[in-house]
Write a protein that holds these residues in place. Sequence first.
Motif, PDB file in Angstrom:
ATOM      1  N   VAL A 132      90.300 -42.586  27.325  1.00 11.05           N
ATOM      2  CA  VAL A 132      90.821 -42.797  26.199  1.00 11.05           C
ATOM      3  C   VAL A 132      90.766 -41.807  25.250  1.00 11.05           C
ATOM      4  CG1 VAL A 132      91.279 -44.282  24.099  1.00 11.05           C
ATOM      5  CG2 VAL A 132      91.154 -45.261  26.397  1.00 11.05           C
ATOM      6  N   TYR A 133      89.350 -41.312  24.967  1.00  7.71           N
ATOM      7  CA  TYR A 133      88.980 -40.174  24.018  1.00  7.71           C
ATOM      8  C   TYR A 133      89.846 -38.744  24.442  1.00  7.71           C
ATOM      9  CZ  TYR A 133      86.494 -37.320  20.819  1.00  7.71           C
ATOM     10  OH  TYR A 133      86.031 -36.466  19.822  1.00  7.71           O
ATOM     11  N   LEU A 134      89.552 -38.645  25.671  1.00  5.54           N
ATOM     12  CA  LEU A 134      90.128 -37.252  25.976  1.00  5.54           C
ATOM     13  C   LEU A 134      91.887 -37.368  25.635  1.00  5.54           C
ATOM     14  CD1 LEU A 134      89.855 -34.510  27.116  1.00  5.54           C
ATOM     15  CD2 LEU A 134      90.013 -35.362  29.178  1.00  5.54           C
ATOM     16  N   CYS A 135      92.474 -38.334  26.153  1.00  3.89           N
ATOM     17  CA  CYS A 135      94.034 -38.317  25.783  1.00  3.89           C
ATOM     18  C   CYS A 135      94.077 -38.334  24.366  1.00  3.89           C
ATOM     19  CB  CYS A 135      94.569 -39.787  26.271  1.00  3.89           C
ATOM     20  SG  CYS A 135      94.845 -39.948  27.970  1.00  3.89           S
ATOM     21  N   GLU A 136      93.480 -38.942  23.332  1.00  3.07           N
ATOM     22  CA  GLU A 136      93.612 -39.019  22.020  1.00  3.07           C
ATOM     23  C   GLU A 136      93.435 -37.513  21.403  1.00  3.07           C
ATOM     24  OE1 GLU A 136      91.475 -42.343  20.680  1.00  3.07           O
ATOM     25  OE2 GLU A 136      93.064 -43.774  21.106  1.00  3.07           O
ATOM     26  N   HIS A 137      92.446 -36.883  22.245  1.00  6.08           N
ATOM     27  CA  HIS A 137      91.950 -35.663  21.552  1.00  6.08           C
ATOM     28  C   HIS A 137      92.261 -34.456  22.278  1.00  6.08           C
ATOM     29  CE1 HIS A 137      89.807 -37.694  18.203  1.00  6.08           C
ATOM     30  NE2 HIS A 137      89.562 -38.660  19.151  1.00  6.08           N
ATOM     31  N   PHE A 138      93.184 -34.495  23.166  1.00  4.19           N
ATOM     32  CA  PHE A 138      93.630 -33.525  24.145  1.00  4.19           C
ATOM     33  C   PHE A 138      93.747 -32.157  23.439  1.00  4.19           C
ATOM     34  CE2 PHE A 138      96.464 -30.907  26.696  1.00  4.19           C
ATOM     35  CZ  PHE A 138      96.000 -31.020  28.131  1.00  4.19           C
ATOM     36  N   ASP A 139      94.722 -32.074  22.261  1.00  7.90           N
ATOM     37  CA  ASP A 139      94.997 -30.984  21.902  1.00  7.90           C
ATOM     38  C   ASP A 139      93.846 -30.261  21.085  1.00  7.90           C
ATOM     39  OD1 ASP A 139      97.648 -31.142  22.331  1.00  7.90           O
ATOM     40  OD2 ASP A 139      98.241 -32.217  20.539  1.00  7.90           O
ATOM     41  N   GLU A 140      92.982 -31.007  20.633  1.00 10.70           N
ATOM     42  CA  GLU A 140      91.577 -30.346  20.044  1.00 10.70           C
ATOM     43  C   GLU A 140      90.945 -29.629  21.181  1.00 10.70           C
ATOM     44  OE1 GLU A 140      89.887 -33.477  17.543  1.00 10.70           O
ATOM     45  OE2 GLU A 140      91.728 -34.460  17.421  1.00 10.70           O
ATOM     46  N   PHE A 141      90.671 -30.364  22.360  1.00  6.87           N
ATOM     47  CA  PHE A 141      90.084 -29.723  23.423  1.00  6.87           C
ATOM     48  C   PHE A 141      90.580 -28.369  23.935  1.00  6.87           C
ATOM     49  CE2 PHE A 141      87.720 -33.673  23.979  1.00  6.87           C
ATOM     50  CZ  PHE A 141      86.473 -33.303  24.773  1.00  6.87           C
ATOM     51  N   TYR A 142      91.869 -28.487  24.110  1.00  5.12           N
ATOM     52  CA  TYR A 142      92.637 -27.340  24.630  1.00  5.12           C
ATOM     53  C   TYR A 142      92.650 -26.091  23.661  1.00  5.12           C
ATOM     54  CZ  TYR A 142      95.998 -24.659  27.213  1.00  5.12           C
ATOM     55  OH  TYR A 142      96.888 -23.857  28.113  1.00  5.12           O
ATOM     56  N   GLU A 143      92.758 -26.445  22.420  1.00 12.21           N
ATOM     57  CA  GLU A 143      92.724 -25.358  21.452  1.00 12.21           C
ATOM     58  C   GLU A 143      91.297 -24.976  20.790  1.00 12.21           C
ATOM     59  OE1 GLU A 143      95.562 -26.928  18.685  1.00 12.21           O
ATOM     60  OE2 GLU A 143      97.210 -27.111  20.086  1.00 12.21           O
ATOM     61  N   SER A 144      90.328 -25.598  21.432  1.00 13.57           N
ATOM     62  CA  SER A 144      88.987 -25.509  20.747  1.00 13.57           C
ATOM     63  C   SER A 144      88.331 -24.042  21.249  1.00 13.57           C
ATOM     64  CB  SER A 144      87.985 -26.342  21.572  1.00 13.57           C
ATOM     65  OG  SER A 144      87.888 -26.191  22.822  1.00 13.57           O
ATOM     66  N   GLY A 145      88.822 -23.155  21.869  1.00 10.27           N
ATOM     67  CA  GLY A 145      88.508 -21.828  22.151  1.00 10.27           C
ATOM     68  C   GLY A 145      86.832 -21.873  22.591  1.00 10.27           C
ATOM     69  N   GLU A 146      86.228 -21.259  21.480  1.00  4.96           N
ATOM     70  CA  GLU A 146      84.583 -20.980  21.651  1.00  4.96           C
ATOM     71  C   GLU A 146      83.878 -22.232  21.041  1.00  4.96           C
ATOM     72  OE1 GLU A 146      82.991 -18.569  23.200  1.00  4.96           O
ATOM     73  OE2 GLU A 146      85.173 -17.744  23.397  1.00  4.96           O
ATOM     74  N   ASP A 147      84.652 -23.328  20.417  1.00  6.81           N
ATOM     75  CA  ASP A 147      84.019 -24.284  20.119  1.00  6.81           C
ATOM     76  C   ASP A 147      84.218 -25.611  21.171  1.00  6.81           C
ATOM     77  OD1 ASP A 147      83.544 -23.263  17.613  1.00  6.81           O
ATOM     78  OD2 ASP A 147      85.350 -23.501  16.635  1.00  6.81           O
ATOM     79  N   LYS A 148      84.291 -25.454  22.331  1.00  6.64           N
ATOM     80  CA  LYS A 148      84.415 -26.294  23.203  1.00  6.64           C
ATOM     81  C   LYS A 148      83.224 -27.136  23.382  1.00  6.64           C
ATOM     82  CE  LYS A 148      87.597 -24.189  26.720  1.00  6.64           C
ATOM     83  NZ  LYS A 148      87.870 -23.047  25.653  1.00  6.64           N
ATOM     84  N   GLU A 149      82.141 -26.751  23.082  1.00  2.00           N
ATOM     85  CA  GLU A 149      80.864 -27.582  23.160  1.00  2.00           C
ATOM     86  C   GLU A 149      80.943 -28.864  22.018  1.00  2.00           C
ATOM     87  OE1 GLU A 149      75.914 -27.010  22.677  1.00  2.00           O
ATOM     88  OE2 GLU A 149      77.179 -25.503  23.921  1.00  2.00           O
TER      89      GLU A 149
END
Length: 245
Positions: A61-78
């Motif tokens: 659920v979390y990954l679906c709701e925050h997919f764009d944030e993950f994909y666009e996180s660049g160096e901030d993936k952690e």
Amino acid sequence: MWKAIHGAVQGRSHKRENIPGQDRTCSYAGQNVFCAALADGAGSEPLSHIGAEQAVKAGAVYLCEHFDEFYESGEDKEIQVTKLIDCVRRQLAKTAAEHGLDNIGELSSTLLLAAVKEDKLVTVHIGDGVVAAIVKGKPIVLSGPKNGEYLNVTYFTTSKNVMEGTEIYCGLNRDIEAVVLMSDGSGDNFYDRHQNTLVPILAEIVQKLKHMQEAQAEVQLRGVLEYIAGQNTQDDCSLAVLVQE
């Protein structure tokens, strides 16, 4: 359009000892995102199957709701993964309280997630198991097992050093026909740890599942898992597949 097919079966050692299987899988779709999840409960914790169940649900659920944030996180993936882990741990804490447990370590599990949105793919891999992709009919490894000093030691969502055992992948899925998550039990049959390669039959299995209705595909997948659970492993076996229809 993508669809998810997933399942888990009890391993021979757990059947002999009358212990619940500790692998759990699930799928979730929302906000134009399709996600599959898999978790393998810690063998040393009798209630880890409950934690694995909560981890796959909360993580998907979390990954679906925050997919764009993950994909666009660049160096901030952690940072994004830390937020996901915090979400999972909050759910584990709630579950621990409901079961009268002293700490969430009793609900420890690995966690593997794969999510697609349009032509984008994000995977998160915590602990052992394998994240694979089928590309032009061939299986490739996106991320392999994360083990500690010994092969039977891995990382869990509850581990203090969880980020050391975490790998994130963000990329385009244009050439990817399917993504496959597998527990270490399934990996014993499909994955060559020394060569970091996968057996070709994995792509053949996915291709057959692709053309089946969901209910039929899950029955077929369970048959595959029951078969491999009787071959090269004593462990529980699970697979979670995201495949393009």
